[in-house]
Design an enzyme around this catalytic site. Structure first.
Site, PDB file in Angstrom:
ATOM      1  N   CYS A  92     -11.361   4.230  -7.363  1.00  0.00           N
ATOM      2  CA  CYS A  92     -10.205   4.946  -7.703  1.00  0.00           C
ATOM      3  C   CYS A  92      -9.964   4.929  -9.099  1.00  0.00           C
ATOM      4  O   CYS A  92      -9.246   5.691  -9.839  1.00  0.00           O
ATOM      5  CB  CYS A  92      -8.935   4.440  -7.211  1.00  0.00           C
ATOM      6  SG  CYS A  92      -9.015   4.543  -5.240  1.00  0.00           S
TER       7      CYS A  92
ATOM      8  N   HIS B 277      -2.694   6.078 -11.435  1.00  0.00           N
ATOM      9  CA  HIS B 277      -3.360   6.415 -10.264  1.00  0.00           C
ATOM     10  C   HIS B 277      -2.441   6.392  -9.153  1.00  0.00           C
ATOM     11  O   HIS B 277      -1.401   5.494  -9.072  1.00  0.00           O
ATOM     12  CB  HIS B 277      -4.640   5.044  -9.835  1.00  0.00           C
ATOM     13  CG  HIS B 277      -4.887   5.184  -8.422  1.00  0.00           C
ATOM     14  ND1 HIS B 277      -5.371   6.421  -7.809  1.00  0.00           N
ATOM     15  CD2 HIS B 277      -5.385   4.210  -7.654  1.00  0.00           C
ATOM     16  CE1 HIS B 277      -5.793   6.106  -6.951  1.00  0.00           C
ATOM     17  NE2 HIS B 277      -5.896   4.868  -6.440  1.00  0.00           N
TER      18      HIS B 277
ATOM     19  N   ASN C 190      -3.402   9.499  -1.556  1.00  0.00           N
ATOM     20  CA  ASN C 190      -4.445   8.721  -2.464  1.00  0.00           C
ATOM     21  C   ASN C 190      -5.705   9.545  -2.523  1.00  0.00           C
ATOM     22  O   ASN C 190      -6.291   9.338  -1.324  1.00  0.00           O
ATOM     23  CB  ASN C 190      -4.662   7.277  -1.927  1.00  0.00           C
ATOM     24  CG  ASN C 190      -5.339   6.539  -2.822  1.00  0.00           C
ATOM     25  OD1 ASN C 190      -6.509   7.212  -3.993  1.00  0.00           O
ATOM     26  ND2 ASN C 190      -5.552   5.330  -2.894  1.00  0.00           N
TER      27      ASN C 190
HETATM   28  O1  UT7 Z   1      -6.767   3.198  -4.281  1.00  0.00           O
HETATM   29  C1  UT7 Z   1      -6.427   1.746  -4.140  1.00  0.00           C
HETATM   30  C2  UT7 Z   1      -6.386   1.300  -2.711  1.00  0.00           C
HETATM   31  N1  UT7 Z   1      -5.238   1.221  -2.060  1.00  0.00           N
HETATM   32  C3  UT7 Z   1      -4.052   0.683  -2.503  1.00  0.00           C
HETATM   33  O2  UT7 Z   1      -3.589   0.818  -3.760  1.00  0.00           O
HETATM   34  C4  UT7 Z   1      -2.940   0.204  -1.359  1.00  0.00           C
HETATM   35  C5  UT7 Z   1      -2.278  -1.029  -1.789  1.00  0.00           C
HETATM   36  N2  UT7 Z   1      -1.546  -1.458  -0.634  1.00  0.00           N
HETATM   37  C6  UT7 Z   1      -0.488  -0.771  -0.291  1.00  0.00           C
HETATM   38  O3  UT7 Z   1      -0.069   0.361  -0.641  1.00  0.00           O
HETATM   39  C7  UT7 Z   1       0.301  -1.276   1.053  1.00  0.00           C
HETATM   40  O4  UT7 Z   1      -0.042  -2.802   1.276  1.00  0.00           O
HETATM   41  C8  UT7 Z   1       0.393  -0.396   2.206  1.00  0.00           C
HETATM   42  C9  UT7 Z   1       1.073   0.880   2.285  1.00  0.00           C
HETATM   43  C10 UT7 Z   1      -1.212  -0.376   2.637  1.00  0.00           C
HETATM   44  C11 UT7 Z   1       0.859  -1.432   3.444  1.00  0.00           C
HETATM   45  O5  UT7 Z   1       2.363  -1.634   3.097  1.00  0.00           O
HETATM   46  P1  UT7 Z   1       2.861  -2.948   3.396  1.00  0.00           P
HETATM   47  O6  UT7 Z   1       4.361  -3.008   3.057  1.00  0.00           O
HETATM   48  O7  UT7 Z   1       1.911  -3.952   2.542  1.00  0.00           O
HETATM   49  O8  UT7 Z   1       2.733  -3.255   4.839  1.00  0.00           O
HETATM   50  P2  UT7 Z   1       1.762  -4.506   5.596  1.00  0.00           P
HETATM   51  O9  UT7 Z   1       0.411  -4.278   5.472  1.00  0.00           O
HETATM   52  O10 UT7 Z   1       2.434  -5.866   5.202  1.00  0.00           O
HETATM   53  O11 UT7 Z   1       2.250  -4.144   7.062  1.00  0.00           O
HETATM   54  C12 UT7 Z   1       3.663  -4.498   7.528  1.00  0.00           C
HETATM   55  C13 UT7 Z   1       3.590  -3.900   9.042  1.00  0.00           C
HETATM   56  C14 UT7 Z   1       2.335  -4.553   9.897  1.00  0.00           C
HETATM   57  O12 UT7 Z   1       3.210  -4.834  11.167  1.00  0.00           O
HETATM   58  P3  UT7 Z   1       3.725  -6.195  11.523  1.00  0.00           P
HETATM   59  O13 UT7 Z   1       2.656  -6.976  11.393  1.00  0.00           O
HETATM   60  O14 UT7 Z   1       4.587  -6.732  10.349  1.00  0.00           O
HETATM   61  O15 UT7 Z   1       4.424  -6.035  12.827  1.00  0.00           O
HETATM   62  C15 UT7 Z   1       1.576  -3.563   9.795  1.00  0.00           C
HETATM   63  O16 UT7 Z   1       0.927  -3.623  11.254  1.00  0.00           O
HETATM   64  O17 UT7 Z   1       3.558  -2.489   9.161  1.00  0.00           O
HETATM   65  C16 UT7 Z   1       2.573  -2.389   9.990  1.00  0.00           C
HETATM   66  N3  UT7 Z   1       1.767  -1.318   9.616  1.00  0.00           N
HETATM   67  C17 UT7 Z   1       2.263   0.341   9.756  1.00  0.00           C
HETATM   68  N4  UT7 Z   1       3.281   0.652  10.632  1.00  0.00           N
HETATM   69  C18 UT7 Z   1       3.532   2.042  11.037  1.00  0.00           C
HETATM   70  C19 UT7 Z   1       0.716  -0.963   8.847  1.00  0.00           C
HETATM   71  N5  UT7 Z   1       0.491   0.549   8.950  1.00  0.00           N
HETATM   72  C20 UT7 Z   1       1.475   1.096   9.307  1.00  0.00           C
HETATM   73  C21 UT7 Z   1       1.689   2.546   9.650  1.00  0.00           C
HETATM   74  N6  UT7 Z   1       2.754   2.830  10.259  1.00  0.00           N
HETATM   75  N7  UT7 Z   1       0.922   3.424   9.167  1.00  0.00           N
END
Ligand code: UT7
Length: 383
Positions: free
Chosen positions: A120, A310, A340
């Site tokens: 990225c 980004h 993204n």
């Molecule tokens: O280009 C570079 C690549 N990527 C990035 O820069 C991404 C960097 N990271 C992020 O943007 C964030 O970490 C995410 C958007 C990917 C995730 O957000 P988060 O606030 O870190 O959520 P999390 O991974 O801590 O997940 C929280 C909850 C989990 O459920 P439990 O375990 O709390 O019950 C996940 O299973 O949200 C759940 N979850 C979702 N729920 C609904 C994860 N994805 C989804 C979804 N819809 N799409």
């Protein structure tokens, strides 16, 4: 003197996919996606190829078709393009390179073309490589003018294109990643000018991804190799330092040891990500890169008129603004409609910034990115 941006364009596939559309087949919601990422819609290339998207963005940057930004408002002579670098992790082919495919389609008879993969952060790396090549060529030109010999290709204009069909690399059953990515392309035309500063400074940095927080494996099929023991006929798998070329039982044992999900995904060559770890890396990497490039250019961050980051997550951008102590309004935020788009993202957002008129002549503009690798970088240029 320096490499000046004289054209910029972007291209998007036709098909719009909303958060509600995704919620029809994965356990997610518009509310979750929008509040956690700032994404509402993304474009998905059904018909379009990486070449189609890259070509359209480049044609706009060259002023051949409407919709781009061109400094002098004129159409660029294709024979005057000396270099084409394409940044992508989703090329249409391995060979020829994506850049070679673009060069042929665009009809650039004199361009040297190659691909660059810095995930990225690709467009930051691509711009730095292109401007370095233009600068070395300018020094070479001076040597020739002084009666010396040419030691490298003469280059004055470079097309730098980011083009991605990331949605081919997405596991549509993994809600943690499939809601984040989209397809699109961005392009910039650089020209070496003896009387313009253009790019003032750059900063690049790689941090080893020892915990495999962001990987997209490659699957190599060895099944047609006649001397392969039957056990390896299932194929060869490699991922982030782990190389698996083993009998099925060993793979089964590894699968049990490492966790089924990761190995299944490795076999399918999908994007695998530990979101929170990447988030943490992103905020510190962007802050470090932005501060370092300003220091190198001797331009205070407070003098920067526009920051184009980004577009991975709107929350990452807000955190970075806070850590840098600058207003969020300074940032070009384009993620809501495109998600993204990896190596295309900064150039697409830059095209939006030019299109909206928020970049004026002579403005110091900061581009900053991060990605798998783990890569990070920034470019500071005078518009
Ligand atoms: O280009 C570079 C690549 N990527 C990035 O820069 C991404 C960097 N990271 C992020 O943007 C964030 O970490 C995410 C958007 C990917 C995730 O957000 P988060 O606030 O870190 O959520 P999390 O991974 O801590 O997940 C929280 C909850 C989990 O459920 P439990 O375990 O709390 O019950 C996940 O299973 O949200 C759940 N979850 C979702 N729920 C609904 C994860 N994805 C989804 C979804 N819809 N799409």
């Amino acid at each position: 003197m320096g490499s000046r941006i004289i054209g910029c364009g972007k291209a998007l596939p036709q098909r719009v996919v909303s958060n509600d559309d995704l919620a029809e087949f994965v356990d997610t919601s518009d509310e979750w996606i929008y509040t956690r990422t700032g994404i509402k819609n993304r474009r998905i290339a059904i018909e379009e190829t990486t070449t189609d998207l890259g070509c359209e963005a480049a044609e706009k940057a060259l002023g051949r078709i409407e919709g781009g930004w061109c400094l002098d408002g004129e159409t660029i002579d294709p024979a005057s393009i000396d270099l084409l670098i394409c940044m992508t992790i989703s090329p249409d082919m391995v060979v020829p390179s994506q850049a070679a495919l673009l060069k042929a389609r665009l009809g650039l008879p004199n361009a040297v073309a190659f691909d660059l993969n810095a995930a990225c952060a690709g467009c930051i790396y691509g711009l730095d490589v292109a401007s370095s090549m233009l600068e070395l060529s300018a020094f070479d030109g001076r040597r020739v003018a002084d009666g010396g010999r040419r030691t490298r290709n003469a280059m004055k204009r470079a097309l730098v294109v980011g083009s991605e069909r990331l949605t081919r690399l997405v596991d549509w059953t993994d809600r943690g990643t499939c809601v984040l990515f989209g397809d699109g392309a961005g392009a910039v035309l650089l020209e070496w000018r003896d009387d313009d500063p253009g790019i003032l400074a750059s900063f690049l940095k790689n941090t080893d991804d020892v915990d495999d927080v962001l990987v997209t494996p490659n699957f190599f099929d060895m099944s047609t190799f006649p001397f392969a023991p039957a056990a390896t006929a299932r194929g060869e798998l490699s991922c982030a330092g782990m190389r698996i070329d083993a009998p099925d039982e060993t793979v089964a044992a590894l699968r049990a040891q490492q966790g089924g999900e990761v190995l299944e995904a490795m076999e399918s060559a999908f994007i695998i990500m530990q979101g929170q770890a990447v988030f943490k890396f992103a905020t510190s990497a962007m802050t470090e890169a932005a501060q370092a490039v300003c220091e190198r250019a001797d331009v205070p961050l407070s003098a920067v008129k526009c920051i184009v980051p980004h577009q991975a997550n709107e929350r990452i951008i807000r955190y970075a603004a806070k850590k840098l102590g600058v207003s969020e309004d300074l940032f070009q935020v384009s993620i809501a409609e495109v998600g993204n788009t990896s190596a295309s993202s900064v150039l697409m957002a830059l095209a939006d910034a030019y299109a909206s008129g928020r970049i004026e002549e002579d403005d110091p503009v900061l581009l900053v990115g991060f990605g798998g690798g783990l890569t990070a970088g920034a470019i500071l240029f005078q518009a």
